[in-house]
Design a protein around this motif. Structure first.
Motif, PDB file in Angstrom:
ATOM      1  N   GLY A 110      -0.872  -3.885  -9.265  1.00 48.63           N
ATOM      2  CA  GLY A 110      -1.174  -4.604 -10.549  1.00 48.63           C
ATOM      3  C   GLY A 110       0.180  -5.182 -10.647  1.00 48.63           C
ATOM      4  O   GLY A 110       0.365  -5.408 -12.096  1.00 48.63           O
TER       5      GLY A 110
ATOM      6  N   GLY B  50      -5.822  -1.102  -1.832  1.00 49.07           N
ATOM      7  CA  GLY B  50      -4.740   0.223  -1.223  1.00 49.07           C
ATOM      8  C   GLY B  50      -5.688   1.933  -1.444  1.00 49.07           C
ATOM      9  O   GLY B  50      -5.384   2.274  -0.343  1.00 49.07           O
TER      10      GLY B  50
ATOM     11  N   GLU C 238      -6.696   3.950   1.166  1.00 50.98           N
ATOM     12  CA  GLU C 238      -5.870   5.516   1.475  1.00 50.98           C
ATOM     13  C   GLU C 238      -7.202   7.061   1.093  1.00 50.98           C
ATOM     14  O   GLU C 238      -7.370   8.006   1.957  1.00 50.98           O
ATOM     15  CB  GLU C 238      -4.656   5.500   0.901  1.00 50.98           C
ATOM     16  CG  GLU C 238      -3.128   5.324   0.724  1.00 50.98           C
ATOM     17  CD  GLU C 238      -2.678   5.039   0.039  1.00 50.98           C
ATOM     18  OE1 GLU C 238      -2.145   5.952  -0.422  1.00 50.98           O
ATOM     19  OE2 GLU C 238      -1.637   3.621   0.181  1.00 50.98           O
TER      20      GLU C 238
ATOM     21  N   ARG D  42       6.402 -12.472  -3.213  1.00 53.18           N
ATOM     22  CA  ARG D  42       5.171 -11.192  -4.438  1.00 53.18           C
ATOM     23  C   ARG D  42       5.279 -12.025  -5.560  1.00 53.18           C
ATOM     24  O   ARG D  42       4.739 -12.485  -5.887  1.00 53.18           O
ATOM     25  CB  ARG D  42       6.080  -9.561  -4.024  1.00 53.18           C
ATOM     26  CG  ARG D  42       5.558  -9.140  -2.886  1.00 53.18           C
ATOM     27  CD  ARG D  42       5.562  -7.416  -3.559  1.00 53.18           C
ATOM     28  NE  ARG D  42       4.095  -6.982  -4.009  1.00 53.18           N
ATOM     29  CZ  ARG D  42       3.139  -6.655  -3.607  1.00 53.18           C
ATOM     30  NH1 ARG D  42       3.052  -7.440  -1.950  1.00 53.18           N
ATOM     31  NH2 ARG D  42       1.719  -6.867  -4.008  1.00 53.18           N
TER      32      ARG D  42
HETATM   33  N1  LIG Z   1       4.928   5.720  -6.222  1.00 52.97           N
HETATM   34  C1  LIG Z   1       4.560   4.678  -5.025  1.00 52.97           C
HETATM   35  N2  LIG Z   1       6.016   3.897  -4.745  1.00 52.97           N
HETATM   36  C2  LIG Z   1       5.720   2.823  -3.631  1.00 52.97           C
HETATM   37  N3  LIG Z   1       4.804   2.937  -2.904  1.00 52.97           N
HETATM   38  C3  LIG Z   1       2.942   2.744  -3.750  1.00 52.97           C
HETATM   39  C4  LIG Z   1       3.586   4.474  -4.177  1.00 52.97           C
HETATM   40  N4  LIG Z   1       1.790   4.576  -5.069  1.00 52.97           N
HETATM   41  C5  LIG Z   1       1.517   3.909  -3.970  1.00 52.97           C
HETATM   42  N5  LIG Z   1       2.074   3.492  -3.434  1.00 52.97           N
HETATM   43  C6  LIG Z   1       2.109   2.094  -2.330  1.00 52.97           C
HETATM   44  O1  LIG Z   1       1.106   0.519  -2.835  1.00 52.97           O
HETATM   45  C7  LIG Z   1       0.547  -0.027  -1.818  1.00 52.97           C
HETATM   46  C8  LIG Z   1      -0.670  -0.564  -2.689  1.00 52.97           C
HETATM   47  O2  LIG Z   1      -1.215  -0.097  -3.848  1.00 52.97           O
HETATM   48  P1  LIG Z   1      -2.694  -1.271  -4.599  1.00 52.97           P
HETATM   49  O3  LIG Z   1      -3.723  -1.800  -3.408  1.00 52.97           O
HETATM   50  O4  LIG Z   1      -3.361  -0.341  -5.019  1.00 52.97           O
HETATM   51  O5  LIG Z   1      -2.098  -2.278  -5.349  1.00 52.97           O
HETATM   52  P2  LIG Z   1      -1.760  -3.273  -5.321  1.00 52.97           P
HETATM   53  O6  LIG Z   1      -1.432  -4.204  -6.935  1.00 52.97           O
HETATM   54  O7  LIG Z   1      -2.801  -4.566  -5.216  1.00 52.97           O
HETATM   55  O8  LIG Z   1      -0.334  -3.745  -4.744  1.00 52.97           O
HETATM   56  P3  LIG Z   1      -0.801  -5.159  -3.460  1.00 52.97           P
HETATM   57  O9  LIG Z   1      -0.146  -6.265  -4.207  1.00 52.97           O
HETATM   58  O10 LIG Z   1       0.347  -4.588  -2.301  1.00 52.97           O
HETATM   59  O11 LIG Z   1      -2.143  -4.986  -2.997  1.00 52.97           O
HETATM   60  C9  LIG Z   1      -0.237   0.841  -1.697  1.00 52.97           C
HETATM   61  O12 LIG Z   1      -0.190   1.361   0.247  1.00 52.97           O
HETATM   62  C10 LIG Z   1       0.410   2.750  -2.108  1.00 52.97           C
HETATM   63  O13 LIG Z   1       1.023   3.756  -0.703  1.00 52.97           O
END
Ligand SMILES: Nc1ncnc2c1ncn2[C@@H]1O[C@H](COP(=O)(O)OP(=O)(O)OP(=O)(O)O)[C@@H](O)[C@H]1O
Length: 640
Positions: A274, A330, A334, A428
């Motif tokens: 987020g 994500g 996982e 993004r």
């Molecule tokens: N500490 C970290 N550093 C880098 N990547 C990370 C870390 N923690 C989680 N991730 C990766 O971040 C990705 C996106 O995670 P998540 O879906 O929770 O977030 P999001 O805000 O919905 O992201 P997105 O905008 O990519 O959908 C996952 O592929 C996960 O492996």
């Protein structure tokens, strides 16, 4: 956290107060008389009881005047010390008795829909606090009232041992360096919980004089767009013919019907989720509700991409019943794959419910399962949700299927959507608009994604899809009502449930049908899904059901004119795009797609997958999750 100077410093000051009287109804706790400073206005408080220690106030005028701050005195004290100030609360809303709600309406974010209210911080007579909002209840004191030394706990049977245990289970330490416990710096320990933990009369079956019992409830109260836990002291009129009658147990049983109390939750927070707001969202919106509901929490932070896979591979399955992903889609992806890679995967999927607290940018799981993308409302849904089995999809591609196929809970896509989802990462900063721009750009270009596709149909025509949907939805509703009336049936999976019916290396079975090559040579969108919403405003698969053993498929032809494609895409929020003649919509149990491009990609649950042949089949009922009212959010597909 320090008390603000204005906050009362002693619990003895709390005892001089008046209480709302209340009674239990089928829908919730109904206020039957308002707290009042003036004894003559104190409603149904009888002369014989007025002024008795049982009510927690004496009958001197000054005391009663000081009690005029109403039953919300406790609430305001707590609000004050926990920064849950009620100043801007929407107290003016109310719901009268007879207009009570069941949980189906409770998670609405519409402030007009608040089912209880106060005027001058007093609840109106006939206000009903629905059981769906009640997080916790306990006896505030024993029927003999407070002692004179101001020490509440000393007046009650000693149960501090149990509460100390409670407090310990709220702050479970864990040896794993990946796991941060709820007692760490990152966790705000709510003073109101400590107060509750020190209470002396918790869960005693007190038998009140004249059937009145002094009970404190904690409930989720709307504040602005969110829910926050609040406490309220009630004098409950509870008559029962049973000598063992226990009003607190009765309230808890009604408030947690068909759900598990005191969940043991491993929260996995993606601190980058987020746009970096996930941790703050969890701490401020979710954690207070989980703690107020007496869930025990451990918190793990992801430190690198795919860390949640490792956490799930190593997690102590015996310790938890829930993994809550405070993230986007994500992390649940996982977690499911980490559990799948375990030797004891059947046990892990039987024991743990995987759920999402929507703290990421893509929160399709929460929108579909909790019916909301609001973190506090989703947390209430977690606490009250019905444990339900959902199908997963198992993906195989040449580069990884031999080591371990991948599970997908949400979707796989190829073509316009995949490219718009993944290939627009570089913009993004545009937020969700980047995806829509990407789709619009690709559709305008009428870009083609040629491929070959074989399908194992469950429902081929649109009429068959409707029939399938109605039949399976009815079956699911009957199962939920069974659960409602009895204990949930044993519904465990075994290792045999993970065995693939259509292994990748066995080729395409004869009974699979090849999709017309005039469509696949000109393919625009290929999108399969297992949940109805792919984003808060994209009801892409309105016919998706949790465990009907099928996935939904939507296919479009890139040759469709822009003037036709525009309204189709604009109908995504309503889900009516699947009815359009230009859109292929069917239900399948398995498929294989062989791309004929040299440069493109697949998107699986929002993750980038390689441009290789992809074979997918449904693994029925493999995963446990929490569904609000035991079903996906209503898509209104049956009336489309
Ligand atoms: N500490 C970290 N550093 C880098 N990547 C990370 C870390 N923690 C989680 N991730 C990766 O971040 C990705 C996106 O995670 P998540 O879906 O929770 O977030 P999001 O805000 O919905 O992201 P997105 O905008 O990519 O959908 C996952 O592929 C996960 O492996």
């Amino acid at each position: 956290m320090d008390l603000p100077p204005s906050a009362p410093q002693s619990l003895s000051s709390i005892k001089e107060r008046s209480y709302n009287r209340a009674t239990l109804t089928d829908d919730g706790i109904m206020i039957t008389s308002q707290a009042s400073a003036n004894p003559s206005n104190s409603g149904s408080v009888s002369n014989s009881n007025r002024g008795s220690g049982f009510y927690g106030y004496n009958n001197s005028t000054s005391s009663l005047q000081s009690a005029a701050s109403s039953c919300f005195e406790t609430t305001s004290l707590i609000s004050c010390v926990t920064c849950l100030s009620d100043t801007n609360s929407t107290d003016h809303h109310h719901r009268q008795h007879g207009d009570s709600d069941d949980t189906s309406g409770l998670l609405s974010q519409d402030p007009d829909d608040i089912p209880y209210s106060s005027v001058n911080r007093q609840l109106l007579v006939n206000t009903v606090i629905p059981y769906g909002r009640i997080l916790y209840a306990k006896y505030l004191e024993n029927p003999n009232g407070y002692t004179d030394n101001g020490n509440e706990a000393s007046s009650s049977k000693a149960t501090n041992g149990a509460n100390a245990h409670d407090s310990e289970t709220n702050v479970v330490a864990d040896a794993s360096p990946a796991l941060k416990t709820a007692s760490s710096d990152d966790t705000i320990k709510e003073p109101f919980l400590q107060d509750e933990n020190n209470d002396g009369g918790e869960n005693q079956a007190a038998t009140g004089r004249d059937g009145y019992q002094l009970v404190e409830i904690t409930f989720a109260k709307p504040r602005r767009h969110d829910l926050v836990p609040k406490r309220l002291t009630l004098l409950i009129n509870f008559f029962s013919s049973s000598p063992d009658a226990d009003v607190v147990e009765e309230i808890l049983a009604r408030s947690y019907k068909n759900t598990k109390r005191n969940r043991s939750v491993l929260v996995i927070i993606n601190p980058h989720g987020g746009k970096g707001k996930a941790k703050k969202l969890f701490m401020s919106k979710c954690q207070p509700i989980l703690l107020a509901s007496r869930c025990s929490l451990d918190i793990a932070y992801t430190k690198y991409a795919c860390h949640a896979v490792d956490i799930a591979r190593q997690v102590d399955v015996d310790k938890y019943d829930t993994i809550a992903c405070a993230s986007g889609d994500g992390i649940p992806y996982e977690v499911m794959n980490g559990l799948y890679q375990r030797a004891d995967r059947a046990k892990a999927f039987n024991k743990l419910a995987i759920t999402q607290l929507p703290c990421g940018s893509g929160n399709a799981m929460s929108v579909s399962c909790h019916w909301t993308s609001n973190p506090s409302y989703a947390t209430l849904s977690l606490v009250k949700g019905v444990e339900s089995r959902i199908d997963l999809m198992c993906c195989s591609q040449p580069s990884y299927y031999e080591s371990s196929p991948r599970l997908s809970f949400l979707s796989q896509t190829y073509g316009v959507i995949a490219e718009s989802d993944i290939n627009t990462e570089f913009i993004r900063w545009l937020g969700p608009a980047r995806f829509e721009l990407g789709v619009a750009f690709n559709v305008l270009q009428r870009k083609k994604y040629p491929c070959d596709v074989w399908l194992k149909y469950a429902a081929k025509s649109k009429n068959e899809v409707k029939t399938h949907y109605l039949e399976h939805k009815k079956k699911a509703e009957e199962t939920v009502s069974d659960v409602n009336s009895t204990v949930a049936p044993e519904d465990e999976i075994t290792d045999a449930d993970f065995v693939l019916k259509y292994p990748y290396d066995k080729g395409v079975p004869e009974d699979w049908e090849k999709l017309d090559s005039s469509v696949t040579d000109n393919l625009g969108i290929f999108y399969t899904g297992k949940m109805p919403y792919m984003a808060a405003d994209a009801k892409f698969f309105p016919a998706a059901l949790p465990n009907d053993g099928t996935m939904d498929l939507v296919v479009t032809d890139a040759r469709t004119s822009v003037t036709r494609m525009a309204p189709i895409l604009l109908a995504l929020d309503k889900g009516t795009h699947v009815l359009q003649p230009e859109v292929i919509h069917c239900k399948i149990v398995a498929y294989k797609l062989i791309p004929k491009l040299h440069s493109s990609l697949f998107s699986v649950d929002g993750e980038k997958f390689p441009l290789e042949p992809l074979q997918v089949e449904v693994l029925p009922r493999i995963c446990k999750t929490l569904l609000r009212n035991g079903c996906y959010v209503d898509t209104e597909f049956d009336s489309m």
